[in-house]
Design a protein around this motif. Structure first.
Motif, PDB file in Angstrom:
ATOM      1  N   GLN A  59     -72.468 -50.596  28.163  1.00 22.04           N
ATOM      2  CA  GLN A  59     -73.441 -49.793  28.906  1.00 22.04           C
ATOM      3  C   GLN A  59     -72.806 -48.509  29.454  1.00 22.04           C
ATOM      4  O   GLN A  59     -73.397 -47.428  29.399  1.00 22.04           O
ATOM      5  N   TRP A  60     -71.570 -48.619  29.986  1.00 20.37           N
ATOM      6  CA  TRP A  60     -70.899 -47.442  30.531  1.00 20.37           C
ATOM      7  C   TRP A  60     -70.468 -46.486  29.415  1.00 20.37           C
ATOM      8  O   TRP A  60     -70.527 -45.260  29.587  1.00 20.37           O
TER       9      TRP A  60
ATOM     10  N   GLU B  33     -72.058 -45.828  26.825  1.00 19.63           N
ATOM     11  CA  GLU B  33     -73.258 -45.074  26.450  1.00 19.63           C
ATOM     12  C   GLU B  33     -73.696 -44.114  27.558  1.00 19.63           C
ATOM     13  O   GLU B  33     -74.159 -42.998  27.284  1.00 19.63           O
ATOM     14  N   ASP B  34     -73.518 -44.524  28.800  1.00 17.79           N
ATOM     15  CA  ASP B  34     -74.049 -43.756  29.934  1.00 17.79           C
ATOM     16  C   ASP B  34     -73.101 -42.655  30.422  1.00 17.79           C
ATOM     17  O   ASP B  34     -73.541 -41.597  30.882  1.00 17.79           O
ATOM     18  N   MET B  35     -71.792 -42.887  30.333  1.00 22.15           N
ATOM     19  CA  MET B  35     -70.817 -41.969  30.927  1.00 22.15           C
ATOM     20  C   MET B  35     -70.936 -40.526  30.437  1.00 22.15           C
ATOM     21  O   MET B  35     -70.907 -39.583  31.243  1.00 22.15           O
TER      22      MET B  35
ATOM     23  N   THR C  18     -73.341 -38.707  29.764  1.00 22.75           N
ATOM     24  CA  THR C  18     -74.462 -37.979  30.357  1.00 22.75           C
ATOM     25  C   THR C  18     -74.142 -37.472  31.760  1.00 22.75           C
ATOM     26  O   THR C  18     -74.917 -36.691  32.327  1.00 22.75           O
ATOM     27  N   HIS C  19     -73.004 -37.918  32.323  1.00 27.29           N
ATOM     28  CA  HIS C  19     -72.630 -37.505  33.684  1.00 27.29           C
ATOM     29  C   HIS C  19     -71.414 -36.585  33.698  1.00 27.29           C
ATOM     30  O   HIS C  19     -70.887 -36.286  34.765  1.00 27.29           O
TER      31      HIS C  19
ATOM     32  N   LYS D  67     -75.703 -43.185  44.073  1.00 25.50           N
ATOM     33  CA  LYS D  67     -74.568 -43.922  43.523  1.00 25.50           C
ATOM     34  C   LYS D  67     -73.270 -43.534  44.236  1.00 25.50           C
ATOM     35  O   LYS D  67     -73.182 -42.499  44.894  1.00 25.50           O
TER      36      LYS D  67
ATOM     37  N   GLY E   9     -68.526 -47.939  35.475  1.00 25.92           N
ATOM     38  CA  GLY E   9     -69.497 -46.980  35.974  1.00 25.92           C
ATOM     39  C   GLY E   9     -69.653 -46.900  37.482  1.00 25.92           C
ATOM     40  O   GLY E   9     -68.773 -47.305  38.248  1.00 25.92           O
TER      41      GLY E   9
END
Length: 273
Positions: free
Chosen positions: A177-178, A180-182, A184-185, A197, A215
């Motif tokens: 999950q991280w 994939e998400d990291m 974008t930040h 957060k 994350g």
């Protein structure tokens, strides 16, 4: 003639008007009510105000050692309520040591202890283990950096020590999950903390599986902050991996036998900063 003082030696007999001593023996029902009241107050305190935790890993060394038992304040970071107006509330600050539920659906009930490094809007990156916050290198005497101990695990790791310059797709125990998400930040060289957060890392940066690997911490996952160590017992580093019932019972007997020589007396009431 000299005056003479007489001392009364007679005991006074109780008259009808003198109140008699009442029978103060507590009935079983009254005893049960007293015990229940104490238990209710104790459960309230432990559930809503304070809670005790044991430190099982080396991710916060030197601030917290394996085997430290800490008392956690569950009130300060809780949302203010009208009925408890007398309680002290404050928001999380950079540098706070926090206790929170790990933001991972596979381990939803796992409590972790880390340090709050970044708040919403903060820009973060590391270079050779040195933390840069909003473009400024931070002086963190409590943080372990690569190459300080000579341990093989202490060797330079590009993803961990130059975070977030190395893409997360290259492994390094990163959750899917991280990974994939990291991206974008990331803005330029920095990881930007989103609203609601907190970014958290362990003080023992070369040993800590922290926000770099899974994350951000949602604000609602944070349950409190540890105040002090109330007891510390010398515990093997691999004890966290011994989950079998036999291993647990054996360690309990070990604690009982070595309660005095295994206790780190110097850490009793050690304040956590």
């Amino acid at each position: 003639m000299a005056s003479q003082t007489n001392t009364a030696t007679e005991e006074i007999e109780p008259t009808a008007e003198t109140p008699q001593k009442k029978d103060e023996t507590e009935t079983p029902l009254e005893s049960l009510a007293s015990i229940s009241s104490v238990l209710a107050v104790g459960l309230f305190v432990m559930a809503f105000i304070f809670q005790n935790f044991e430190i099982p890993s080396a991710s916060m060394v030197k601030t917290l050692l394996i085997g430290d038992h800490v008392l956690v304040d569950r009130v300060s970071f809780a949302p203010p309520t009208k009925w408890a107006f007398f309680m002290h509330y404050r928001d999380i600050q950079r540098g706070d040591v926090i206790v929170f539920l790990k933001p991972n659906p596979e381990t939803p009930d796992l409590f972790l202890v880390k340090r709050a490094i970044g708040l919403p809007g903060d820009r973060i990156h590391l270079r050779n283990g040195v933390l840069f916050l909003n473009g400024v290198a931070q002086n963190e005497p409590f943080a372990a950096k690569p190459g300080q101990t000579g341990d093989p695990n202490d060797a330079y790791n590009p993803y961990r020590d130059d975070f977030p310059s190395v893409p997360p797709s290259q492994g390094y125990d990163i959750t899917a999950q991280w990974a994939e998400d990291m991206p974008t930040h990331i803005v330029g060289d920095d990881l930007v903390v989103p609203p609601g957060k907190v970014f958290a890392m362990g003080d023992n940066r070369t040993e800590s599986l922290d926000g770099r690997f899974w994350g951000f911490v949602p604000r609602e996952n944070i349950v409190g902050r540890p105040l002090f160590v109330y007891w510390s017992f010398q515990t093997p580093a691999d004890q966290i991996d011994k989950q079998g019932m036999g291993d647990r019972v054996a360690f309990m007997f070990h604690v009982v036998i070595h309660i005095f020589d295994g206790t780190r007396w110097s850490r009793t009431l050690h304040l956590i900063k």
